[in-house]
Enzyme design. Structure first.
Site, PDB file in Angstrom:
ATOM      1  CG  ASP A  93      -1.951   1.104   1.315  1.00 23.26           C
ATOM      2  OD1 ASP A  93      -1.865   1.816   0.405  1.00 23.26           O
ATOM      3  OD2 ASP A  93      -2.819   1.032   2.139  1.00 23.26           O
ATOM      4  CG  ASP A 303      -3.519   4.649  -2.544  1.00 21.78           C
ATOM      5  OD1 ASP A 303      -2.954   3.712  -2.215  1.00 21.78           O
ATOM      6  OD2 ASP A 303      -4.514   5.031  -1.894  1.00 21.78           O
TER       7      ASP A 303
END
Length: 435
Positions: A93, A303
């Protein structure tokens, strides 16, 4: 400030065990000598770079670590944690800072079999709340720190979709092939509704790259064709990427620690998009829509922890207008429906998806230095069942954020390299099923 994800993440260290929090708007390894390779799982739904046109770093290449997985909408890898190592499933992440893993909660009748058991690790230690690391500096976290009833540092993650994770901050080692990190600050979650932990990869001082002194990492997300098919495997590198000779780079936008913008996530990998093309047509969208304003709204971030991509309202309205014109301006066999997929994708149509994709054409995010992220028509629309398909770009407003987000769905068949030292992100077209 909150970090943006397919589910909006709000992180704070807190004494409270409350499960509700109002969402807010956004959110030592020396790698020069090592090239470390981990297959990761891309979980569902141009000429590729090859080894022949790039130089392989042959000084040291690690053996492959391949994770087992349970389906989520994320990139999941396996990392050995502790001494001796216990393999844990972690979501890669780039939109999060703190790494955390599922820890065994012995008060549960049936704790997850894959959870990390601190009692079996000789390198595990809890972080008391009077340590400096338990008093984070802004902009690392937005809310003040406090202790739990045992005077230990307590954290809570809350997501916009209602999932959560909370526990104690700890120190523990992570193994990377023959290398072992010094003890890193991690979260040890004993109360979570998620199935995997998080490997936080952003620019914050408590992220995995920052703590482990990692200056460069990259991944290649393979194409995903179905929610029901076996998830494909992609590749993740720490250190030099053997394919980087073909990458093209965009510079990161960096912000000083003294800046105060309520919607700005200073730890994110922020880039500047120049424009959007649909079917070869450049849309009339100001480039300022893709850069943070005086309050931080308009920030554009890469992201990997977000599945789809999202645009601020001023940009999304232009995209929506062009998509409707193209898709509904055909022979009348397609109609718009009021479906909102996943609570975030609201451009949905009923009709033959192949025809819809043909009418729409490719969608392209145009960046500096001629870099483009191309979403072919086959990935521009997501089939959700019942003859309905939705545009894979959504409105940030539906997420409750004020940012543009480039999610992992639109990073398929691309190398994406995060060069922290040179403050840039590289992109290279690839067949991610074969690298």
């Amino acid at each position: 400030m909150a970090l943006c994800k397919s589910l909006l993440l709000l992180f704070f260290l807190s004494l409270s065990t409350a499960k509700t929090l109002k969402p807010q708007n956004p959110k030592s390894l020396q790698t020069q000598n090592y090239s470390l390779k981990f297959p990761l799982i891309s979980l569902p739904l141009s000429s590729p770079i090859t080894k022949q046109n790039s130089q392989l770093n042959t000084q040291k290449t690690s053996s492959i670590y391949k994770s087992t997985f349970k389906y989520t909408m994320a990139l999941v890898l396996s990392l050995p944690i502790g001494t001796p190592p216990q393999t844990q499933q972690m979501v890669l992440d780039t939109g999060s800072q703190l790494s955390w893993t599922q820890c065994t909660n012995k008060t549960l009748q049936k704790p997850p079999s894959s959870s990390f058991d601190p009692s079996l690790s000789s390198s595990f230690s809890l972080l008391p709340c009077n340590t400096p690391q338990c008093k984070p500096r802004i902009p690392d976290f937005t809310l003040p720190t406090s202790c739990d009833q045992n005077l230990l540092c307590h954290y809570s993650y809350f997501y916009a979709d209602g999932t959560y994770a909370e526990g104690n901050l700890v120190k523990e080692k992570i193994s990377i092939n023959s290398l072992i990190t010094p003890p890193l600050i991690l979260g040890c979650s004993q109360d979570s509704s998620a199935n995997e932990g998080i490997l936080g990869m952003n620019l914050g001082r408590l992220s995995f790259p920052s703590q482990a002194k990692i200056n460069k990492f990259s991944y290649c997300v393979p194409p995903r064709w179905s929610l029901t098919s076996t998830p494909p495997a992609g590749t993740f590198y720490i250190g030099e990427n053997p394919y980087s000779g073909g990458f093209r780079y965009v510079n990161l936008l960096r912000f000083s620690g003294s800046e105060s913008r309520p919607y700005l996530d200073k730890a994110a990998y922020t880039i500047g998009i120049e424009g959007i093309k649909i079917g070869g047509k450049i849309l009339n969208i100001s480039r300022e829509c893709f850069r943070p304003d005086s309050g931080g709204a308009g920030q554009t971030m890469i992201d990997s922890g977000t599945e789809f991509s999202f645009l601020v309202e001023s940009a999304y309205d232009k995209v929506k207008e062009e998509v409707e014109k193209r898709v509904l301006g055909g022979a009348g066999r397609v109609k718009k429906v009021g479906t909102v997929y996943g609570g975030a994708l609201d451009m949905c149509f009923e009709g033959d998806v192949a025809e819809i994709r043909r009418l729409l054409g490719d969608m392209v995010l145009v960046m500096e230095n001629g870099v483009e992220i191309v979403t072919e028509g086959v990935r521009a629309m997501v089939e959700i069942g019942g003859g309905v398909s939705c545009l894979s770009f959504g409105s940030s407003q539906l997420l409750g954020v004020e940012s543009n987000i480039v999610g992992n769905f639109h990073q398929q068949n691309l190398w994406v390299e995060f060069d922290v030292l040179k403050s840039r992100v590289g992109f290279g077209k690839a067949d991610c099923t074969k690298v």
